[in-house]
Design a protein around this motif. Structure first.
Motif, mmCIF file in Angstrom:
data_model
loop_
_atom_site.group_PDB
_atom_site.id
_atom_site.type_symbol
_atom_site.label_atom_id
_atom_site.label_comp_id
_atom_site.label_asym_id
_atom_site.label_seq_id
_atom_site.Cartn_x
_atom_site.Cartn_y
_atom_site.Cartn_z
ATOM 1 N N SER A 491 35.708 32.893 51.117
ATOM 2 C CA SER A 491 36.310 33.729 50.096
ATOM 3 C C SER A 491 36.515 35.125 49.688
ATOM 4 O O SER A 491 35.458 35.782 49.852
ATOM 5 C CB SER A 491 36.035 32.174 49.326
ATOM 6 O OG SER A 491 35.156 32.662 48.492
ATOM 7 N N LEU A 492 37.406 35.066 49.062
ATOM 8 C CA LEU A 492 37.289 36.357 48.628
ATOM 9 C C LEU A 492 37.689 36.334 46.940
ATOM 10 O O LEU A 492 38.292 35.550 46.618
ATOM 11 C CB LEU A 492 39.129 36.820 49.314
ATOM 12 C CG LEU A 492 39.317 38.439 48.940
ATOM 13 C CD1 LEU A 492 38.430 39.408 49.574
ATOM 14 C CD2 LEU A 492 40.649 39.375 48.809
ATOM 15 N N ARG A 493 36.465 37.423 46.693
ATOM 16 C CA ARG A 493 36.272 37.388 44.575
ATOM 17 C C ARG A 493 37.012 38.311 44.638
ATOM 18 O O ARG A 493 36.929 39.796 45.014
ATOM 19 C CB ARG A 493 35.064 37.511 44.335
ATOM 20 C CG ARG A 493 35.100 37.929 43.530
ATOM 21 C CD ARG A 493 35.061 36.617 41.750
ATOM 22 N NE ARG A 493 34.524 35.695 41.991
ATOM 23 C CZ ARG A 493 33.733 35.489 40.939
ATOM 24 N NH1 ARG A 493 33.189 36.264 40.366
ATOM 25 N NH2 ARG A 493 32.833 34.322 41.288
ATOM 26 N N GLU A 494 38.209 38.048 43.972
ATOM 27 C CA GLU A 494 38.968 39.672 42.843
ATOM 28 C C GLU A 494 38.506 39.323 41.733
ATOM 29 O O GLU A 494 38.843 39.457 41.276
ATOM 30 C CB GLU A 494 40.365 39.153 43.240
ATOM 31 C CG GLU A 494 40.785 39.231 44.192
ATOM 32 C CD GLU A 494 42.214 39.137 44.316
ATOM 33 O OE1 GLU A 494 43.043 39.250 43.425
ATOM 34 O OE2 GLU A 494 42.905 39.946 45.310
ATOM 35 N N GLN A 495 37.429 40.624 41.809
ATOM 36 C CA GLN A 495 36.512 41.113 40.437
ATOM 37 C C GLN A 495 36.352 42.142 39.624
ATOM 38 O O GLN A 495 36.550 42.803 40.274
ATOM 39 C CB GLN A 495 35.015 41.395 41.070
ATOM 40 C CG GLN A 495 34.003 40.968 39.922
ATOM 41 C CD GLN A 495 34.036 39.952 39.152
ATOM 42 O OE1 GLN A 495 34.084 38.895 39.071
ATOM 43 N NE2 GLN A 495 34.923 40.215 37.708
ATOM 44 N N PRO A 496 37.688 41.985 38.527
ATOM 45 C CA PRO A 496 37.603 43.302 38.264
ATOM 46 C C PRO A 496 36.162 43.883 37.541
ATOM 47 O O PRO A 496 35.383 42.804 36.735
ATOM 48 C CB PRO A 496 38.708 43.055 36.608
ATOM 49 C CG PRO A 496 39.244 41.289 36.862
ATOM 50 C CD PRO A 496 38.201 41.298 38.316
ATOM 51 N N VAL A 497 36.214 45.260 37.721
ATOM 52 C CA VAL A 497 34.813 45.920 36.601
ATOM 53 C C VAL A 497 35.005 45.479 35.078
ATOM 54 O O VAL A 497 35.003 47.030 34.538
ATOM 55 C CB VAL A 497 34.807 47.723 37.528
ATOM 56 C CG1 VAL A 497 34.022 48.170 36.523
ATOM 57 C CG2 VAL A 497 34.810 47.354 39.153
ATOM 58 N N GLY A 498 34.605 44.439 35.311
ATOM 59 C CA GLY A 498 34.882 43.976 32.906
ATOM 60 C C GLY A 498 35.465 42.867 32.938
ATOM 61 O O GLY A 498 36.392 43.594 32.110
ATOM 62 N N GLY A 499 35.360 41.685 33.325
ATOM 63 C CA GLY A 499 36.244 40.665 33.261
ATOM 64 C C GLY A 499 35.858 40.219 34.223
ATOM 65 O O GLY A 499 35.082 39.723 34.890
ATOM 66 N N PRO A 500 36.360 38.537 34.117
ATOM 67 C CA PRO A 500 36.535 37.542 34.330
ATOM 68 C C PRO A 500 36.727 37.041 35.522
ATOM 69 O O PRO A 500 38.439 38.292 35.816
ATOM 70 C CB PRO A 500 37.307 36.470 34.098
ATOM 71 C CG PRO A 500 37.242 37.036 32.741
ATOM 72 C CD PRO A 500 36.983 37.799 32.343
ATOM 73 N N GLY A 501 36.691 36.927 37.045
ATOM 74 C CA GLY A 501 36.936 37.132 38.564
ATOM 75 C C GLY A 501 37.848 36.187 39.057
ATOM 76 O O GLY A 501 37.493 34.498 38.161
ATOM 77 N N THR A 502 38.246 36.108 40.340
ATOM 78 C CA THR A 502 39.087 34.665 40.828
ATOM 79 C C THR A 502 38.343 34.790 42.070
ATOM 80 O O THR A 502 38.835 36.189 42.749
ATOM 81 C CB THR A 502 40.535 35.236 40.335
ATOM 82 O OG1 THR A 502 40.761 34.936 39.594
ATOM 83 C CG2 THR A 502 41.278 34.213 40.572
ATOM 84 N N ASP A 503 38.504 33.997 42.380
ATOM 85 C CA ASP A 503 37.782 33.383 43.942
ATOM 86 C C ASP A 503 39.227 32.912 44.851
ATOM 87 O O ASP A 503 39.652 31.574 44.462
ATOM 88 C CB ASP A 503 37.071 32.347 43.919
ATOM 89 C CG ASP A 503 35.730 32.268 43.509
ATOM 90 O OD1 ASP A 503 35.217 33.969 43.793
ATOM 91 O OD2 ASP A 503 34.721 32.070 42.892
ATOM 92 N N LEU A 504 39.382 33.497 45.596
ATOM 93 C CA LEU A 504 40.828 33.100 46.881
ATOM 94 C C LEU A 504 40.601 32.204 47.800
ATOM 95 O O LEU A 504 39.590 33.186 48.975
ATOM 96 C CB LEU A 504 41.479 34.078 46.588
ATOM 97 C CG LEU A 504 42.090 34.916 45.064
ATOM 98 C CD1 LEU A 504 42.689 36.122 46.054
ATOM 99 C CD2 LEU A 504 42.539 34.622 44.096
ATOM 100 N N THR A 505 41.288 31.568 48.306
ATOM 101 C CA THR A 505 41.311 30.962 49.608
ATOM 102 C C THR A 505 42.334 32.008 50.466
ATOM 103 O O THR A 505 43.222 32.698 50.625
ATOM 104 C CB THR A 505 42.095 30.063 49.338
ATOM 105 O OG1 THR A 505 41.013 28.513 48.518
ATOM 106 C CG2 THR A 505 41.715 29.130 51.013
ATOM 107 N N ILE A 506 40.837 31.993 52.290
ATOM 108 C CA ILE A 506 41.397 33.027 52.443
ATOM 109 C C ILE A 506 41.231 32.769 54.339
ATOM 110 O O ILE A 506 41.026 31.146 54.195
ATOM 111 C CB ILE A 506 40.645 34.840 52.524
ATOM 112 C CG1 ILE A 506 39.706 34.129 53.205
ATOM 113 C CG2 ILE A 506 41.057 34.863 51.910
ATOM 114 C CD1 ILE A 506 37.776 34.949 53.343
#
Length: 554
Positions: A491-506
């Protein structure tokens, strides 16, 4: 908020009504991309005031729910407190983000104290900095007393508690803009502030505050310590924010004023704010935002095909990059990262060595230590390398020759699986192994004025990851893309540096990731290149052997 099916709309209305009163503004919008974090509607919650003859448990529940109402300094929440305690309570001392389903109901008071158990998933501190939290259950205590015949809270922890879906509607993220030490790039420092009067909170934090501790020594600000003054409310008229500073700002030089203007414009930019006017005790200050270097990358992917050509993908062909292309093609590369000017590239070869390639067609062997990760290159052309089994052994190789052992690299980590310098050269990120699990860390980069010594600042833990880190890329100035593997799944985690992240299906078989402009580019083991188009992944090319990372563009 999370994407919701239309059939759940009625349930959502009931949930908001039960938890914080109905929102009174904001349109109903369709679902959005998970990374479109600032597209949340501007919802205002109007929580209920204390009801007559409410029980102690109802007072505690109502007080917690009233944390969603930031209007007038959380005036509704203060109604649940005694007259003496109400002015003492500080709602912004800390924001605890939890899951509503894990929150207990208030207990019946024992010796006048009722408790509530919450399971924090994130904490925002008094400066607006977000930190993920995985520490288990926390118990909050509330002391109650009767006042004028009604139960009220006489003592409670400072701060508020918001469930995760509610948090983004009450708070918004803002990127406080600082400069790198050479005043070339703007470096973001992500904070979270109440949506109500957010411009005032942002300006105060930038003008009167300081960068986050982990960035100390890695960034600079144009605002002198004695300029102060951002204690007044920021007003917005026809899209222009009025920021009033102390009278001492009248004596500042033009270069300083222009840099201050650049910081404010970048920090305050939003759909409602398109410009900034600085004043000093009401007198306008003439300033034009200082020019800065962009960190955008080319819209075309930089690749090496299986049949050899290295360059920018242009439809079915590849556009060569001057003398750099033959240099890259000569070394059997498996990972490539280029400087913004395309003069240099950091390469890991099929044999595991780290090599530098130059636009004059030459290559240089830099590092042959066992287990080297894919290298990363900074704006100064320095190639950074580290072995997977020795996170502290980070080395930086200067373009003119010479090796720097980077000090204080990743203390406490026992393994490292990916490392990437940000495009501005002020920060570095890594996926590291700590106490048997994988975490995403970032650290500030501190350099001496002559560039002879490099030290990493204290690491900031950005996220605890749900799998093994298999790839890492800066997707933009504030967001990291982390390729994760857990068992046979990726999976791909889109992760801000300072906030909640989101896991994406790839797509299946993804083996590497590179950043675009606020989005990821993915390459599979089978040589298929994907780019993100809204919520889906679109195949862009096939027969790609290497997906290169760009650190900017000329």
């Amino acid at each position: 908020m999370r994407r919701l099916a239309a059939a759940a709309a009625a349930a959502l209305v009931l949930l908001l009504s039960a938890c914080a009163g109905l929102p009174t503004t904001g349109a109903v919008n369709p679902g959005r991309s998970p990374v479109d974090v600032e597209a949340d509607p501007d919802i205002r919650f109007i929580p209920d005031s204390p009801q007559p003859d409410a029980s102690p448990e109802e007072i505690v529940s109502g007080f917690i729910r009233a944390g969603s109402g930031s209007q007038d300094g959380w005036a509704t929440a203060r109604q649940f407190l005694t007259e003496s305690f109400a002015p003492e309570w500080n709602p912004l001392a800390t924001v605890t983000i939890d899951r509503l389903t894990d929150r207990s109901t208030p207990t019946t008071p024992v010796d006048g104290v009722s408790t509530v158990e919450v399971t924090p998933i994130g904490i925002v501190d008094a400066e607006g900095a977000y930190q993920p939290h995985n520490g288990g259950v926390a118990t909050l205590s509330f002391a109650l007393t009767e006042e004028n015949g009604q139960w009220r809270i006489a003592d409670a922890p400072d701060g508020i508690v918001l469930f995760e879906e509610q948090f983004r509607s009450v708070f918004r993220s803002a990127s406080l803009a600082y400069f790198d030490p050479l005043w070339q790039y703007l470096v973001p420092d992500v904070r979270w502030f109440p949506r109500t009067n957010s411009a005032t909170y942002i300006a105060r934090a930038l003008v009167d505050g300081a960068p986050s501790p982990w960035l100390d020594g890695s960034v600079a600000t144009a605002f002198p310590e004695d300029v102060g003054g951002a204690t007044r409310a920021v007003t917005v008229s026809e899209g222009v924010a009025q920021v009033d500073l102390d009278g001492s700002a009248l004596s500042l030089g033009q270069t300083t004023l222009d840099r201050m203007q650049a910081q404010l414009e970048s920090s305050l930019r939003s759909p409602d704010i398109t410009g900034v006017q600085m004043t000093a005790n009401g007198s306008p200050l003439q300033a034009r935002a200082a020019a800065t270097v962009s960190t955008r990358v080319d819209a075309q992917s930089l690749v090496e095909l299986t049949d050899g050509p290295f360059g920018f993908l242009d439809g079915d062909s590849v556009e060569a990059v001057g003398g750099l292309s033959p240099a890259v093609e000569s070394v059997d590369a498996v990972a490539v990262q280029t400087t913004a000017d395309l003069e240099l590239a950091a390469i890991r070869t099929a044999s595991g060595a780290v090599v530098r390639a130059a636009a004059d067609g030459t290559t240089a062997l830099l590092d042959q230590r066992p287990g080297l990760l894919s290298p990363t290159i900074d704006p100064f052309g320095m190639v950074w390398a580290v072995p997977a089994g020795d996170p502290a052994a980070v080395r930086a190789y200067a373009p003119a020759g010479g090796t720097i052992d980077v000090a204080d690299a990743w203390p406490g980590a026992t393994g490292i699986s990916a490392m990437q310098v940000s495009r501005d050269g002020a920060r570095i990120a890594a996926t590291v192994t700590v106490r048997g699990h994988t975490e995403l860390w970032v650290a500030g980069i501190r350099r001496t004025s002559d560039g002879a010594e490099i030290t990493l600042g204290e690491p900031n833990m950005v996220a605890v990851l749900s799998g093994e880190g298999a790839g890492l890329a800066w997707l933009d100035d504030i967001t990291l893309g982390v390729l994760l593997r857990s068992g046979g799944d990726a999976s791909l985690r889109e992760q801000p540096v300072g906030g909640p992240g989101t896991d994406l299906t790839i797509p299946a078989g993804v083996s590497s990731v590179a950043g675009g402009n606020s989005s990821a580019r993915l390459l599979t083991d089978g040589g298929i290149l994907y780019v993100r188009q809204g919520p889906t992944w679109q195949q862009l090319a096939s027969d790609v052997r290497v997906l290169a990372v760009q650190q900017g563009m000329p």
